[in-house]
Design a protein around this motif. Structure first.
Motif, PDB file in Angstrom:
ATOM      1  N   ARG A  18      78.010 -15.559 -55.150  1.00  4.85           N
ATOM      2  CA  ARG A  18      77.987 -16.433 -54.089  1.00  4.85           C
ATOM      3  C   ARG A  18      79.341 -16.885 -53.422  1.00  4.85           C
ATOM      4  O   ARG A  18      80.184 -16.983 -54.308  1.00  4.85           O
TER       5      ARG A  18
ATOM      6  N   ASP B  99      72.130 -13.187 -66.548  1.00  2.00           N
ATOM      7  CA  ASP B  99      72.296 -12.613 -65.239  1.00  2.00           C
ATOM      8  C   ASP B  99      72.943 -11.165 -65.368  1.00  2.00           C
ATOM      9  O   ASP B  99      73.551 -10.984 -66.201  1.00  2.00           O
TER      10      ASP B  99
ATOM     11  N   ALA C  64      74.495 -10.163 -59.484  1.00  2.87           N
ATOM     12  CA  ALA C  64      75.609 -10.847 -58.878  1.00  2.87           C
ATOM     13  C   ALA C  64      76.061 -10.007 -57.488  1.00  2.87           C
ATOM     14  O   ALA C  64      76.467 -10.647 -56.474  1.00  2.87           O
TER      15      ALA C  64
ATOM     16  N   ARG D 121      74.026 -10.473 -54.610  1.00  4.11           N
ATOM     17  CA  ARG D 121      74.390 -11.771 -53.891  1.00  4.11           C
ATOM     18  C   ARG D 121      75.719 -11.717 -53.082  1.00  4.11           C
ATOM     19  O   ARG D 121      75.800 -12.227 -52.001  1.00  4.11           O
TER      20      ARG D 121
ATOM     21  N   ALA E  73      75.251  -9.821 -49.852  1.00  2.00           N
ATOM     22  CA  ALA E  73      74.711 -10.393 -48.713  1.00  2.00           C
ATOM     23  C   ALA E  73      75.384 -11.545 -48.249  1.00  2.00           C
ATOM     24  O   ALA E  73      75.490 -11.646 -46.834  1.00  2.00           O
ATOM     25  N   ASP E  74      76.248 -12.233 -49.048  1.00  2.00           N
ATOM     26  CA  ASP E  74      76.953 -13.233 -48.418  1.00  2.00           C
ATOM     27  C   ASP E  74      78.264 -12.744 -47.605  1.00  2.00           C
ATOM     28  O   ASP E  74      78.668 -13.386 -46.630  1.00  2.00           O
TER      29      ASP E  74
END
Length: 446
Positions: free
Chosen positions: A98, A388, A393, A396, A399-400
């Motif tokens: 993130r 995880d 990871a 994510r 996407a960010d």
């Protein structure tokens, strides 16, 4: 070396004092970056997985107590209260991959005060270094504009373990391979590599070197063509590719000089030889600035190999991170030192569309249209879910980064977001500050 004793001395002396004073109530510490380094428009949260591994196995052994006593030059009996101390607390954190900004907690640790104190140094070391490297690598991905990137950093990182971390973090943000054999095996990353100039130098000619290499490696091969004269090296490589019927998947590597001009001449020579499928790989002191410049110039480079500057996060090798007590025994606390003020209370980061964030209190109702960034990842000293994966990871991160505004993703002079503060957090901060300042004015201990 024990992970427990890999800490700063004052963590040990404070934890021991807390135990002797029977100060074992729950304490919450927030780990965050005070500011983004120059040249950064965002950070990539990283290091959480190894941090959770560390907390899961944290336990002060008799040997650790003996080492503490030896360093402090005190009898072992004095340090006995620490023996058997393990981590059984709660951890809320931003998942790896993130994007985060200054002031936002990457992690909050809630545990008995001695436990939460003693793990500070190791957690800071893990998250600070890995977030710095992941953020540097992410900027290379942005600069490459979709062209593949390979990690070549192991020989220049600050130790082999840092090289392992760098390979994993590069893969996390989208690199397609690594030269690090151990990391490739451990993390399932495709291994990539060519040859050194010394290999070419040991043969009578470049052609002998290329042919010998191809005999040992019958699959797609990449030849290093700039040991002597790059133009001659490209021509020799092209002749060997043609003679041996090699082409798709093969490549040449340029490691020095004017990479734009050399790549253009090499591309022309390869195309004229009917080797349009042979790729051009560029390396040699590259980072996001060099990659961005070459991409904007239209250099016909297919793959970028980056190493030294990325594996060490050379232009921003550290983060100004802090691990601050924000609550003890249900009492919000804060620091008022000049330029290092910390906000009190357990927190949450509420993210809205476009990565616009509001830092609020953990018990605030989730605002409409937002999602919480911090997730509970450990309870009672145990993970709340499975380990995880790099794949998750990376998803994510992708996407960010796709939603990051242009001004923050810019390679040159990025402008990061400044997270807002919720009304409740602002009110609590003002209340705690006034309480401390009133007590100081009245001559009492704050």
């Amino acid at each position: 070396m024990s992970e427990v004793t890999a800490t700063d001395l004052y963590e040990v002396t404070m934890a021991l004092s807390y135990l002797r004073e029977d100060m074992r109530a729950p304490a919450t510490f927030g780990l965050f970056a005070r500011a983004l380094p120059p040249g950064r428009g965002f950070l990539v949260a990283a290091g959480l997985e190894p941090a959770l591994d560390y907390l899961s196995r944290f336990r002060v052994s008799h040997t650790d107590v003996e080492e503490f006593a030896e360093v402090l030059r005190r009898p072992v009996e004095d340090l006995e209260p620490l023996r058997g101390l393990s981590f059984d607390g709660l951890v809320r954190a931003v998942p790896e991959g993130r994007l985060v900004f200054a002031g936002e907690p990457l992690m909050e640790v809630t545990a008995s005060l001695p436990q939460a104190q003693l793990v500070e140094t190791y957690l800071l070391s893990l998250l600070c270094h890995q977030t710095a490297v992941a953020s540097k690598a992410a900027r290379c991905v942005l600069a490459a504009g979709g062209r593949p990137l390979v990690d070549f950093s192991l020989r220049r990182t600050h130790g082999p373990e840092a090289g392992m971390q760098a390979a994993r973090l590069c893969a996390l943000v989208g690199f397609t391979g690594t030269s690090n054999v151990a990391a490739a095996h451990r993390y399932g990353i495709p291994a990539a590599g060519t040859m050194a100039h010394s290999y070419v130098e040991t043969f009578f000619s470049e052609e002998q070197a290329f042919r010998a290499f191809a005999r040992s490696h019958p699959g797609p091969v990449t030849f290093l063509v700039d040991t002597y004269d790059t133009g001659h090296g490209v021509a020799t490589a092209a002749r060997v590719f043609e003679d041996l019927g090699l082409g798709p998947g093969c490549g040449i590597r340029l490691d020095s000089g004017d990479l734009d001009a050399l790549a253009r001449r090499a591309r022309t020579a390869l195309d004229e030889a009917g080797l349009g499928a042979v790729r051009i790989i560029a390396s040699g002191g590259l980072d996001e600035y060099g990659v961005d410049r070459l991409v904007r110039m239209g250099a016909p480079i297919d793959v970028f190999a980056v190493g030294t500057k990325v594996g060490t996060a050379a232009d921003a090798p550290y983060l100004d991170t802090a691990y601050k007590l924000v609550q003890y025994d249900d009492r919000p606390v804060m620091k008022l030192s000049s330029a290092k003020v910390s906000a009190p209370g357990r927190k949450q980061v509420f993210r809205f569309a476009g990565l616009h964030d509001v830092i609020g209190l953990a018990d605030e109702e989730l605002p409409v249209g937002s999602e919480p960034l911090l997730r509970t990842v450990m309870r009672d000293g145990r993970r709340t879910g499975p380990h995880d994966s790099l794949t998750a990871a990376r998803a994510r991160f992708e996407a960010d980064i796709a939603n990051l505004p242009d001004e923050a993703r810019s390679i040159e002079h990025p402008v990061p977001h400044r997270p807002a503060v919720s009304a409740r957090l602002a009110a609590l901060t003002a209340s705690v500050r006034h309480r401390i300042e009133d007590r100081i004015r009245e001559g009492e201990e704050p």
